[in-house]
Design a protein around this motif. Sequence first.
Motif, PDB file in Angstrom:
ATOM      1  N   SER A 255      41.279  38.933  -4.183  1.00 30.79           N
ATOM      2  CA  SER A 255      40.814  38.091  -5.288  1.00 30.79           C
ATOM      3  C   SER A 255      41.739  36.896  -5.493  1.00 30.79           C
ATOM      4  CB  SER A 255      40.729  38.916  -6.579  1.00 30.79           C
ATOM      5  OG  SER A 255      39.772  39.953  -6.453  1.00 30.79           O
ATOM      6  N   ARG A 256      43.023  37.128  -5.407  1.00 27.93           N
ATOM      7  CA  ARG A 256      43.990  36.060  -5.638  1.00 27.93           C
ATOM      8  C   ARG A 256      44.054  35.104  -4.450  1.00 27.93           C
ATOM      9  NH1 ARG A 256      49.051  35.711  -4.240  1.00 27.93           N
ATOM     10  NH2 ARG A 256      49.188  37.920  -3.688  1.00 27.93           N
ATOM     11  N   ALA A 257      44.096  35.663  -3.226  1.00 22.59           N
ATOM     12  CA  ALA A 257      44.237  34.812  -2.040  1.00 22.59           C
ATOM     13  C   ALA A 257      42.994  33.955  -1.817  1.00 22.59           C
ATOM     14  CB  ALA A 257      44.519  35.668  -0.816  1.00 22.59           C
ATOM     15  N   LEU A 258      41.815  34.526  -2.012  1.00 23.95           N
ATOM     16  CA  LEU A 258      40.590  33.780  -1.735  1.00 23.95           C
ATOM     17  C   LEU A 258      40.228  32.820  -2.858  1.00 23.95           C
ATOM     18  CD1 LEU A 258      38.408  36.540  -0.044  1.00 23.95           C
ATOM     19  CD2 LEU A 258      39.846  34.793   1.004  1.00 23.95           C
ATOM     20  N   ASP A 259      40.946  32.897  -3.956  1.00 23.87           N
ATOM     21  CA  ASP A 259      40.734  31.924  -5.029  1.00 23.87           C
ATOM     22  C   ASP A 259      41.314  30.556  -4.660  1.00 23.87           C
ATOM     23  OD1 ASP A 259      39.625  31.487  -7.621  1.00 23.87           O
ATOM     24  OD2 ASP A 259      41.660  31.363  -8.438  1.00 23.87           O
TER      25      ASP A 259
ATOM     26  N   LEU B 197      45.368  33.183   4.343  1.00 21.93           N
ATOM     27  CA  LEU B 197      44.365  34.190   4.701  1.00 21.93           C
ATOM     28  C   LEU B 197      43.071  33.535   5.133  1.00 21.93           C
ATOM     29  CD1 LEU B 197      43.495  37.221   4.729  1.00 21.93           C
ATOM     30  CD2 LEU B 197      42.704  36.881   2.380  1.00 21.93           C
ATOM     31  N   LEU B 198      42.748  32.410   4.527  1.00 21.31           N
ATOM     32  CA  LEU B 198      41.484  31.753   4.820  1.00 21.31           C
ATOM     33  C   LEU B 198      41.596  30.762   5.968  1.00 21.31           C
ATOM     34  CD1 LEU B 198      38.573  31.721   3.729  1.00 21.31           C
ATOM     35  CD2 LEU B 198      39.213  29.709   2.382  1.00 21.31           C
ATOM     36  N   VAL B 199      42.684  29.995   6.025  1.00 22.52           N
ATOM     37  CA  VAL B 199      42.738  28.861   6.950  1.00 22.52           C
ATOM     38  C   VAL B 199      43.416  29.168   8.276  1.00 22.52           C
ATOM     39  CG1 VAL B 199      42.745  27.276   5.001  1.00 22.52           C
ATOM     40  CG2 VAL B 199      44.916  27.931   6.036  1.00 22.52           C
ATOM     41  N   SER B 200      44.199  30.260   8.357  1.00 22.90           N
ATOM     42  CA  SER B 200      44.946  30.520   9.596  1.00 22.90           C
ATOM     43  C   SER B 200      44.016  30.687  10.784  1.00 22.90           C
ATOM     44  CB  SER B 200      45.833  31.761   9.428  1.00 22.90           C
ATOM     45  OG  SER B 200      46.838  31.551   8.470  1.00 22.90           O
ATOM     46  N   ALA B 201      42.972  31.474  10.635  1.00 26.17           N
ATOM     47  CA  ALA B 201      42.041  31.696  11.749  1.00 26.17           C
ATOM     48  C   ALA B 201      41.282  30.418  12.079  1.00 26.17           C
ATOM     49  CB  ALA B 201      41.068  32.815  11.399  1.00 26.17           C
ATOM     50  N   GLU B 202      40.868  29.696  11.052  1.00 25.72           N
ATOM     51  CA  GLU B 202      40.113  28.467  11.278  1.00 25.72           C
ATOM     52  C   GLU B 202      40.917  27.478  12.096  1.00 25.72           C
ATOM     53  OE1 GLU B 202      37.132  25.777   8.530  1.00 25.72           O
ATOM     54  OE2 GLU B 202      38.966  26.585   7.627  1.00 25.72           O
ATOM     55  N   ARG B 203      42.189  27.309  11.758  1.00 22.20           N
ATOM     56  CA  ARG B 203      43.043  26.373  12.488  1.00 22.20           C
ATOM     57  C   ARG B 203      43.318  26.857  13.907  1.00 22.20           C
ATOM     58  NH1 ARG B 203      47.325  25.247   7.527  1.00 22.20           N
ATOM     59  NH2 ARG B 203      45.945  23.888   6.301  1.00 22.20           N
TER      60      ARG B 203
ATOM     61  N   ILE C 240      32.106  35.990  -5.033  1.00 20.38           N
ATOM     62  CA  ILE C 240      30.986  36.436  -4.204  1.00 20.38           C
ATOM     63  C   ILE C 240      31.496  36.989  -2.877  1.00 20.38           C
ATOM     64  CG2 ILE C 240      28.948  35.637  -2.946  1.00 20.38           C
ATOM     65  CD1 ILE C 240      28.480  33.630  -5.205  1.00 20.38           C
ATOM     66  N   VAL C 241      32.512  36.335  -2.309  1.00 19.50           N
ATOM     67  CA  VAL C 241      33.066  36.782  -1.028  1.00 19.50           C
ATOM     68  C   VAL C 241      33.826  38.090  -1.205  1.00 19.50           C
ATOM     69  CG1 VAL C 241      34.558  36.138   0.896  1.00 19.50           C
ATOM     70  CG2 VAL C 241      33.213  34.385  -0.268  1.00 19.50           C
ATOM     71  N   VAL C 242      34.602  38.193  -2.275  1.00 15.12           N
ATOM     72  CA  VAL C 242      35.349  39.431  -2.527  1.00 15.12           C
ATOM     73  C   VAL C 242      34.382  40.598  -2.698  1.00 15.12           C
ATOM     74  CG1 VAL C 242      36.911  40.605  -4.121  1.00 15.12           C
ATOM     75  CG2 VAL C 242      37.294  38.200  -3.536  1.00 15.12           C
ATOM     76  N   GLU C 243      33.292  40.378  -3.405  1.00 15.75           N
ATOM     77  CA  GLU C 243      32.301  41.445  -3.587  1.00 15.75           C
ATOM     78  C   GLU C 243      31.659  41.837  -2.262  1.00 15.75           C
ATOM     79  OE1 GLU C 243      29.672  39.786  -6.448  1.00 15.75           O
ATOM     80  OE2 GLU C 243      30.977  40.228  -8.172  1.00 15.75           O
ATOM     81  N   ALA C 244      31.427  40.871  -1.384  1.00 13.44           N
ATOM     82  CA  ALA C 244      30.863  41.174  -0.066  1.00 13.44           C
ATOM     83  C   ALA C 244      31.833  41.996   0.763  1.00 13.44           C
ATOM     84  CB  ALA C 244      30.503  39.874   0.653  1.00 13.44           C
ATOM     85  N   VAL C 245      33.128  41.690   0.662  1.00 15.60           N
ATOM     86  CA  VAL C 245      34.138  42.489   1.367  1.00 15.60           C
ATOM     87  C   VAL C 245      34.104  43.920   0.874  1.00 15.60           C
ATOM     88  CG1 VAL C 245      36.597  42.819   1.777  1.00 15.60           C
ATOM     89  CG2 VAL C 245      35.634  40.510   1.818  1.00 15.60           C
ATOM     90  N   GLU C 246      34.035  44.106  -0.423  1.00 18.88           N
ATOM     91  CA  GLU C 246      34.043  45.456  -0.974  1.00 18.88           C
ATOM     92  C   GLU C 246      32.816  46.243  -0.539  1.00 18.88           C
ATOM     93  OE1 GLU C 246      36.553  47.095  -2.714  1.00 18.88           O
ATOM     94  OE2 GLU C 246      37.493  45.351  -1.779  1.00 18.88           O
ATOM     95  N   ARG C 247      31.668  45.587  -0.474  1.00 24.47           N
ATOM     96  CA  ARG C 247      30.457  46.298  -0.047  1.00 24.47           C
ATOM     97  C   ARG C 247      30.541  46.755   1.401  1.00 24.47           C
ATOM     98  NH1 ARG C 247      27.912  42.095  -2.910  1.00 24.47           N
ATOM     99  NH2 ARG C 247      27.455  41.003  -0.945  1.00 24.47           N
TER     100      ARG C 247
ATOM    101  N   LEU D 135      34.987  36.369   6.153  1.00 20.89           N
ATOM    102  CA  LEU D 135      35.456  35.131   5.555  1.00 20.89           C
ATOM    103  C   LEU D 135      34.805  33.872   6.124  1.00 20.89           C
ATOM    104  CD1 LEU D 135      39.278  35.855   5.154  1.00 20.89           C
ATOM    105  CD2 LEU D 135      37.358  36.512   3.679  1.00 20.89           C
ATOM    106  N   GLU D 136      34.498  33.881   7.418  1.00 18.58           N
ATOM    107  CA  GLU D 136      33.980  32.657   8.039  1.00 18.58           C
ATOM    108  C   GLU D 136      32.736  32.148   7.310  1.00 18.58           C
ATOM    109  OE1 GLU D 136      32.935  30.892  12.447  1.00 18.58           O
ATOM    110  OE2 GLU D 136      32.660  33.035  12.106  1.00 18.58           O
ATOM    111  N   GLN D 137      31.790  33.039   7.059  1.00 11.25           N
ATOM    112  CA  GLN D 137      30.563  32.620   6.394  1.00 11.25           C
ATOM    113  C   GLN D 137      30.763  32.366   4.907  1.00 11.25           C
ATOM    114  OE1 GLN D 137      27.941  31.905   8.265  1.00 11.25           O
ATOM    115  NE2 GLN D 137      29.172  32.564  10.033  1.00 11.25           N
ATOM    116  N   GLY D 138      31.881  32.854   4.364  1.00 11.38           N
ATOM    117  CA  GLY D 138      32.112  32.697   2.930  1.00 11.38           C
ATOM    118  C   GLY D 138      32.878  31.452   2.547  1.00 11.38           C
ATOM    119  N   ILE D 139      33.312  30.660   3.537  1.00 12.78           N
ATOM    120  CA  ILE D 139      34.114  29.473   3.237  1.00 12.78           C
ATOM    121  C   ILE D 139      33.394  28.519   2.279  1.00 12.78           C
ATOM    122  CG2 ILE D 139      35.108  27.384   4.254  1.00 12.78           C
ATOM    123  CD1 ILE D 139      35.945  29.073   6.646  1.00 12.78           C
ATOM    124  N   PRO D 140      32.084  28.228   2.472  1.00 16.45           N
ATOM    125  CA  PRO D 140      31.421  27.327   1.524  1.00 16.45           C
ATOM    126  C   PRO D 140      31.459  27.846   0.077  1.00 16.45           C
ATOM    127  CG  PRO D 140      30.110  27.547   3.521  1.00 16.45           C
ATOM    128  CD  PRO D 140      31.196  28.567   3.602  1.00 16.45           C
ATOM    129  N   GLU D 141      31.280  29.149  -0.101  1.00 21.63           N
ATOM    130  CA  GLU D 141      31.322  29.709  -1.451  1.00 21.63           C
ATOM    131  C   GLU D 141      32.721  29.562  -2.054  1.00 21.63           C
ATOM    132  OE1 GLU D 141      28.832  30.450  -3.046  1.00 21.63           O
ATOM    133  OE2 GLU D 141      27.245  31.077  -1.685  1.00 21.63           O
TER     134      GLU D 141
END
Length: 435
Positions: A183-187, A193-199, A302-309, A288-294
């Motif tokens: 929740s904190r990192a993706l905020d 966590l979000l950009v390392s893979a993308e780069r 929304i992305v955190v909830e998708a991870v939990e599911r 995470l890849e598909q959740g970047i726009p959100e």
Amino acid sequence: MDLFCERAQVPYVVHQATRGEDAQRERARFLAEVRHSSLPDTALLAGVTTVAEWDTALRQLAAVLPDDAPSIVVLDELPWMLEGDPVLEGTLQTVWDRVLSRKPVLLILIGSDLAMMEQLSAYGRPFHERGVEMVLAPLSPSEVMAMTGLPAADAFDAHLITGGLPLICQEWQEGESRTDFLSRALDDPTSPLLVSAERALAAEFPTALQARHVLSVIGSGERTFGTIAAKAGAADRPLPPGSLNPALRTLADKRLIAVDTPLSTHPGDRDRRYRVADPYLRFWLVFLEQGIPEIERGRSRIVVEAVERGWTSWRGRAIEPVVRESLARLLPDDTWPQVREVGGWWPRSNNPEVDLVGADRAPAREVGFVGSIKWHENGTFDRRALAALARDALAVPGADEDTPLVAVSRSGFSVDGLTATYGPEQLMEAWASAA
């Protein structure tokens, strides 16, 4: 790298290359970094802003290196420098042999493209037998546990999310739960966590779009050649072998995917299964890849909830190679003196799939044990799980009714009849010795 050089307490210069940079501008930046470094005698380069060749630039560097004291020179992302000027490889070797090697300098060549870096020291290449190769591995589960302050079971979860990448692990506050961390990192859209893979992927695949697409397909959960080809293709046309095979080779050469074969007394090369090798990249591709726009819209919830599911199902598959490697590090021991290989087994139909097979080699001459992994948040390894394991074990070539059964469980055991059991704490011991 700057921190390493500062701790060495010797003069140094670090040059960070830029991908796609014109060779002339790259040399100009290099000389500017040398002039503003802690190396002695940089006044000799006053007014020298550019040179026509790398040979001249490297000899200018040599001129300001001390003759009677240690120094450090770092060329970071050397493969990018070679893309801009392929002659640099031979030039660097020549200047090293004739000038740099005569000085007490530590030359560190760094590249994130492992395949290309390994080729630099291959037979017939300029740097063959001229240096020592080192691969900087990510943090082990034990090291992740130490950084996060989590108990063993949760530390394995943290390892699956971060992949042991120090920059991401540093963000994990001590004792923080998985959901709180996400929740904190993706905020933060700029979170490591979000950009390392993308780069990293942008650097690895500037033009190899086919391999990048195949990687996403494997990351989504497709494991067999046929299903990967079907999903990577267009509409009703699977990706042909002539296109898929080179993409898979590229991904394997870059160590982005691992290729698994079933372990038993029968060779299993025809039943290969493909997976993303890095747990963090696997997590990123799925969640995470598909959740970047959100996330960029400020809707990270929304992305955190998708991870939990999807977490329980994803983790159950993602933990398997980590468990196998953990057991491989623990064995052989007094209970399993003959076991040198730990893998899984599956037929072409994938039914049944056996999580664990311990054997003397691959392919096996002797199967030491067959086992199951139950990595649930709650719920022990029970009688039903044991019955399923005993049934499926009989399908493994080389196993029979007398083959010992083992189990791995995140939440304990509530059944007898297993020769050995392993929980998170025992698995973590395999990594503690290497930390």
